[in-house]
Design an enzyme around this catalytic site. Structure first.
Site, PDB file in Angstrom:
ATOM      1  N   ASP A 159      29.865 -12.135  67.268  1.00 11.46           N
ATOM      2  CA  ASP A 159      28.960 -11.526  68.252  1.00 11.46           C
ATOM      3  C   ASP A 159      27.847 -10.752  67.548  1.00 11.46           C
ATOM      4  O   ASP A 159      26.696 -10.786  67.972  1.00 11.46           O
ATOM      5  CB  ASP A 159      29.767 -10.622  69.184  1.00 11.46           C
ATOM      6  CG  ASP A 159      30.963 -11.362  69.747  1.00 11.46           C
ATOM      7  OD1 ASP A 159      30.754 -12.444  70.321  1.00 11.46           O
ATOM      8  OD2 ASP A 159      32.095 -10.893  69.567  1.00 11.46           O
ATOM      9  N   HIS A 187      35.668  -8.556  72.731  1.00 11.93           N
ATOM     10  CA  HIS A 187      35.050  -9.875  72.509  1.00 11.93           C
ATOM     11  C   HIS A 187      35.150 -10.642  73.833  1.00 11.93           C
ATOM     12  O   HIS A 187      36.041 -11.460  74.043  1.00 11.93           O
ATOM     13  CB  HIS A 187      35.756 -10.628  71.384  1.00 11.93           C
ATOM     14  CG  HIS A 187      35.305 -12.056  71.283  1.00 11.93           C
ATOM     15  ND1 HIS A 187      34.035 -12.400  70.888  1.00 11.93           N
ATOM     16  CD2 HIS A 187      35.934 -13.231  71.563  1.00 11.93           C
ATOM     17  CE1 HIS A 187      33.907 -13.718  70.928  1.00 11.93           C
ATOM     18  NE2 HIS A 187      35.038 -14.248  71.341  1.00 11.93           N
TER      19      HIS A 187
END
Ligand code: NAX
Length: 329
Positions: A159, A187
């Site tokens: 990410d 996440h």
């Protein structure tokens, strides 16, 4: 010969495994240190056959650093003596499956693997990639009695890398010119990529981009939804980029982080940035290069950003409640 580092990887016959194993073995991750790979996949003929085939390809690369590859369907065998354990294997989310169902489906895998880690544990560090990775990390760590929670982390580095690429694209700069980008929280689509403390060529990203609305809406949404966009485009979830991020994660923990820098990882929360205790949440992390790390303190978050961080941490508390019966301590 220098003592080899033993690296165990679960789900090694899968898509991420196919991009990951070669880079663990090649010297890219552990330098000149010899590597023994211990590969785990399901104890069923089809998975084991695929695992053997993958191992054959790893051997066929002739990496000078690779001194052994072992395949197994038994976590006790795979984890024994490992210094790094990468928990990649889990069941993918099926069509129409709710996140809570996925959590319940995969949770038991990480109970069993936590127990196996505890039996094999010496100095091992564990990276959880298999989704939902923060909560799977919590399950594995809580079922690994006697091993410090700080030995476990979950992957949000993909990410962070996605966020850096988005900022670089907008600013027309290179990825290397971006620093200080932290992904906070889970996440999942609730994650918060913090642009407020990011810099571009040493200047605040907010000044360089000059478009707060784009940062608060398009940028954040693009990072949060990137996984979905990859699936829509490829018909498969991210694999090479996920493997690359896992390599970045291991390397970041292996070396001392330069002063003034940090990286994103979901680590055991002890309250930094108002994160609730008892979850694995993504934070700015600095490694001492000797197996220890600390959460970087002092980043300033606006009230708007604090709300985003609180929301993603709330999701982690909700996930923890869904698996409460799987948590031991
Ligand atoms: P694949 O379905 O290609 O491979 C998974 C492998 O795990 C298979 O070979 C399967 O047999 C094995 N497996 C399943 N249960 C197992 C068990 N109990 N023990 C050992 N092996 C087991 O998935 P892949 O694309 O490799 O993705 C793996 C995991 O990574 C998924 O959970 C996926 O959602 C997750 N991801 C996590 C990311 C992150 O940033 N944290 C990003 C990429 C990816 O979505």
């Amino acid at each position: 010969m220098t003592k080899p580092i033993v690296v165990a990887v679960t789900g090694a016959a899968g898509n991420i495994g196919y991009s990951l194993l070669f880079r663990l073995a090649s010297g890219e991750t552990f330098g000149d240190r010899p590597v023994i790979l211990k590969l785990l996949d399901l104890p069923i003929a089809e998975a084991q056959k695929k695992l053997e085939g993958t191992a054959m390809e790893v051997l066929d690369c002739g990496f000078k650093t690779l001194v052994g590859v072992q395949c197994s369907g038994d976590a006790n065998v795979a984890f024994d003596g490992a210094s790094w354990v990468l928990l990649v294997g889990s069941k993918p989310r099926g069509p129409g499956m709710a996140r809570a169902d996925l959590i319940r489906e995969n949770g038991p895998i990480f109970v069993g693997q936590g127990n196996a880690l505890q039996r094999g544990a010496s100095d091992m560090r564990v990276l959880v990639v298999g989704n939902p990775c923060n909560t799977n990390c919590l399950i594995a760590a809580s079922n690994c009695a006697g091993v410090p929670k700080e030995r476990f982390s979950a992957m949000t580095r993909l990410d962070e890398n996605r966020a850096i690429a988005q900022l670089a694209g907008k600013a027309g700069c290179t990825n290397a010119e971006i620093a200080g980008l932290t992904v906070f929280g889970n996440h999942s689509e609730s994650m918060y990529p913090d642009f407020e403390n990011a810099t571009i060529r040493g200047q605040p990203a907010t000044n360089v981009i000059g478009d707060l609305n784009w940062l608060q809406t398009t940028f954040v949404a693009n990072v949060q939804n990137r996984g979905k966009a990859i699936i829509a485009a490829r018909g498969l979830s991210s694999a090479a980029s996920a493997a690359s991020a896992a390599i970045d994660h291991v390397k970041d923990f292996e070396r001392a982080t330069p002063a003034g820098q940090w990286f994103s990882a979901a680590v055991w929360s002890e309250g930094s940035y108002a994160s609730p205790a008892g979850i694995y949440t993504s934070l700015p992390v600095s490694s001492d290069g000797k197996g220890g790390y600390s959460v970087v303190q002092g980043l300033q978050l606006s009230p708007w950003a604090q709300d985003k961080v609180a929301a993603t941490n709330k999701e982690l508390l909700d996930e923890r409640a869904v698996v409460a019966d799987l948590l031991k301590g």
